[in-house]
Motif scaffolding. Structure first.
Motif, PDB file in Angstrom:
ATOM      1  N   SER A 153       0.810  -1.210   0.000  1.00 14.17           N
ATOM      2  CA  SER A 153       0.000   0.000   0.000  1.00 14.17           C
ATOM      3  C   SER A 153       0.846   1.264   0.000  1.00 14.17           C
ATOM      4  N   PHE A 154       1.985   1.222   0.709  1.00 12.02           N
ATOM      5  CA  PHE A 154       2.835   2.404   0.810  1.00 12.02           C
ATOM      6  C   PHE A 154       4.297   2.008   0.574  1.00 12.02           C
ATOM      7  N   PRO A 155       4.647   1.636  -0.667  1.00  8.39           N
ATOM      8  CA  PRO A 155       6.005   1.136  -0.937  1.00  8.39           C
ATOM      9  C   PRO A 155       7.096   2.164  -0.668  1.00  8.39           C
ATOM     10  N   VAL A 156       6.831   3.436  -0.939  1.00  3.97           N
ATOM     11  CA  VAL A 156       7.823   4.472  -0.682  1.00  3.97           C
ATOM     12  C   VAL A 156       7.986   4.699   0.819  1.00  3.97           C
ATOM     13  N   ASN A 157       6.931   4.583   1.561  1.00  2.00           N
ATOM     14  CA  ASN A 157       6.927   4.801   3.019  1.00  2.00           C
ATOM     15  C   ASN A 157       6.699   3.493   3.762  1.00  2.00           C
ATOM     16  N   ARG A 158       7.277   2.416   3.276  1.00  2.00           N
ATOM     17  CA  ARG A 158       6.990   1.102   3.867  1.00  2.00           C
ATOM     18  C   ARG A 158       7.493   1.005   5.298  1.00  2.00           C
ATOM     19  N   GLN A 159       8.657   1.662   5.618  1.00  2.00           N
ATOM     20  CA  GLN A 159       9.154   1.631   6.993  1.00  2.00           C
ATOM     21  C   GLN A 159       8.123   2.250   7.937  1.00  2.00           C
TER      22      GLN A 159
ATOM     23  N   LEU B  57       8.919   6.935  13.246  1.00  4.36           N
ATOM     24  CA  LEU B  57       8.964   8.389  13.438  1.00  4.36           C
ATOM     25  C   LEU B  57      10.287   8.957  12.941  1.00  4.36           C
ATOM     26  N   LEU B  58      11.389   8.326  13.337  1.00  2.71           N
ATOM     27  CA  LEU B  58      12.703   8.816  12.930  1.00  2.71           C
ATOM     28  C   LEU B  58      12.896   8.706  11.427  1.00  2.71           C
ATOM     29  N   ASP B  59      12.463   7.588  10.859  1.00  3.32           N
ATOM     30  CA  ASP B  59      12.634   7.389   9.421  1.00  3.32           C
ATOM     31  C   ASP B  59      11.814   8.400   8.628  1.00  3.32           C
ATOM     32  N   TYR B  60      10.613   8.699   9.083  1.00  2.00           N
ATOM     33  CA  TYR B  60       9.729   9.573   8.316  1.00  2.00           C
ATOM     34  C   TYR B  60      10.202  11.029   8.331  1.00  2.00           C
TER      35      TYR B  60
END
Length: 512
Positions: free
Chosen positions: A130-136, A362-365
């Motif tokens: 669903s969110f491959p770019v934001n998968r983390q 949170l850190l990754d985003y």
């Protein structure tokens, strides 16, 4: 319903599923009562704890099934296995409707543990697709909500079953069997596997995740606060339910926005915004296809040939697994130290585990493009060093050290769980993620049996030394050697995480 609404609705469904899927996290809250019901030794209790983890040995079957079957069917299979595993235990142990031998109860615990793998597999695949770019971010948030399970089940038992210790234990078994199955039935129609083919402006995605982070942090703060401050169980449960329902505002908001845009477009005489929306769509479609941060795609049949796999396997064995074994033994650790508030400790570890699982997302985003942002192996190494400090702090004979250490282990063990999901995708790709990650977590039952047996032996020896009644051990020495050993294992895992980073430092240096 548009694809954009569906993928956000799918994410909300995953949050609900995961918040109720961690049925094994409530085991410490009723393990002592279960031990008395079955009249078994600490070793046999450890075997039951191991059985739940051993179910992950067959977790790869869920990964293979997810490749060939619709994900809602995979989800329902997991709910049904949990219903059978916990339900039959409830009818046998509590209702006395029939008699089962210990090996048969062990098998039921094994089946119940395997059910978690099926639901996890479906959830992780939907989040990644669903969110491959934001998968983390998507995976981390969903994994974080699973950390709340111990807290949620404890609150439900306190609200509806806590007239006696025996009734509380029966409540856990009953809820563990029914609640995940009901959640699977409710959410199965909401899952959207091919949501990655949808387009959505990056601005909308960012806004959606920011709203979700706000709700998630509020949920975590509420969970921690109600774990530390006594409050009526029913009111606490109502608050948790309302916070779990809150994320539905995101797909509703997306649907309202699409409706407003459609109405405005219909009434425009000069359609000046159409080119801009088309450009946004193209930009997002490009971003969705440019999936970065994957080293290589490795088929699960070739996984064993990779040295990185064996290093990572050892890292998981001596790291996250030790945290899980500690949680499994938390009931006996608390009892041996004279602490009677075991359920409060379970709720505390679950609440802080929620924050730990959320922290990497949170850190990754917000800092993923910062050159000083540590990579997954480095973050795991730091978390493992903190785990070592937590186990050493447990050697201090005080309730304060018990509560602080339990909270710390909850945070860093949760962070390790979240980071491990991302690192599996980074090292071995997303194509075969469902199978690959279930192979990695085979280390959990190995560690659960080995490290759990070590704890059981120390407990038995301590009980003999103290001449405890009914084989119970009381005193700091019951788990002293065990805690030192667990700290040493985490140290080994920290070294392996460092080695894994050094072997892949070029990949992480160039990772956007």
């Amino acid at each position: 319903m548009s694809p954009n609404v569906l993928r956000w609705l799918s994410l909300v469904a995953l949050l609900w599923l995961q918040s109720l899927n961690g049925t094994n996290l409530s085991f410490p809250a009723y393990s002592s009562q279960l031990k008395e019901f079955l009249s078994i030794s600490q070793f046999k209790l450890n075997y039951l704890s191991f059985a739940s983890d051993a179910g992950k040995v067959l977790g790869f079957i869920a990964g293979i099934a997810a490749v060939h079957l619709p994900l809602p069917l995979v989800l329902l299979a997991g709910g049904s296995l949990g219903f059978a595993g916990y339900g039959l235990q409830y009818l046998c142990i509590v209702k006395k409707m029939f008699t089962l031998s210990f090996p048969q109860i062990w098998i039921l615990s094994f089946v119940a543990g395997n059910s978690i793998c099926w639901i996890n597999t479906a959830c992780y695949i939907v989040a990644i697709d669903s969110f491959p770019v934001n998968r983390q971010v998507a995976v981390g948030i969903t994994a974080g909500y699973q950390g709340l399970s111990g807290k949620i089940y404890t609150d439900m038992v306190h609200a509806f079953f806590y007239s006696s210790q025996r009734e509380a234990a029966s409540g856990y078994l009953l809820l563990n069997s029914l609640v995940p199955l009901v959640a699977c039935l409710v959410t199965a129609p909401m899952l959207m596997r091919d949501a990655k083919t949808s387009s959505c402006s990056s601005r909308d995605v960012r806004f959606g995740f920011i709203v979700l982070f706000i709700i998630t942090i509020a949920t975590g703060v509420y969970a921690v606060a109600t774990s530390l401050v006594p409050a009526p169980a029913v009111l606490v449960l109502v608050g948790i339910v309302l916070l779990l329902l809150a994320p539905i505002v995101i797909p509703v908001g997306v649907r309202v926005k699409e409706f407003m845009i459609a109405r405005r477009t219909q009434h425009k005489v000069h359609d000046l915004e159409a080119p801009m929306e088309e450009d946004q769509t193209k930009e997002e479609e490009f971003d969705e296809k440019a999936i970065v941060g994957v080293k290589e795609e490795v088929e699960w049949t070739k996984l064993w040939r990779k040295l990185d796999f064996w290093i990572y396997f050892g890292l998981y064995l001596f790291g996250p697994t030790v945290g899980m074994v500690f949680m499994n033994n938390l009931g006996q650790i608390a009892e041996s130290r004279g602490c009677v508030a075991t359920s409060s400790l379970v709720a505390l570890s679950s609440s802080f585990g929620f924050f730990g699982r959320l922290l990497p997302s949170l850190l990754d985003y917000f800092f993923s493009r910062n050159k000083y942002m540590p990579s997954s192996p480095v973050s795991m190494a730091v978390s493992l060093v903190a785990m070592v400090a937590s186990f050493l702090l447990l050697l201090i004979d005080s309730d304060v050290s018990l509560y602080v250490s339990t909270a710390m282990i909850g945070v860093f063990s949760g962070a390790l769980t979240s980071l491990s999901v991302t690192m599996t995708a980074e090292l071995f790709g997303t194509k075969n993620f469902g199978v690959n990650h279930n192979i990695v977590i085979v280390s959990i039952p190995i560690g659960s049996f080995s490290f759990g047996s070590l704890a059981a032996k120390g407990y038995r020896d301590g009980a003999t030394f103290s001449e405890g009644l009914d084989g119970k051990c009381f005193g700091m020495y019951c788990f002293q050697t065990t805690l030192i050993s667990w700290g040493m294992f985490c140290s080994i895992a920290a070294v392996l995480a460092t080695v894994l980073y050094l072997r892949n430092r070029k990949f992480y240096w160039h990772k956007p």
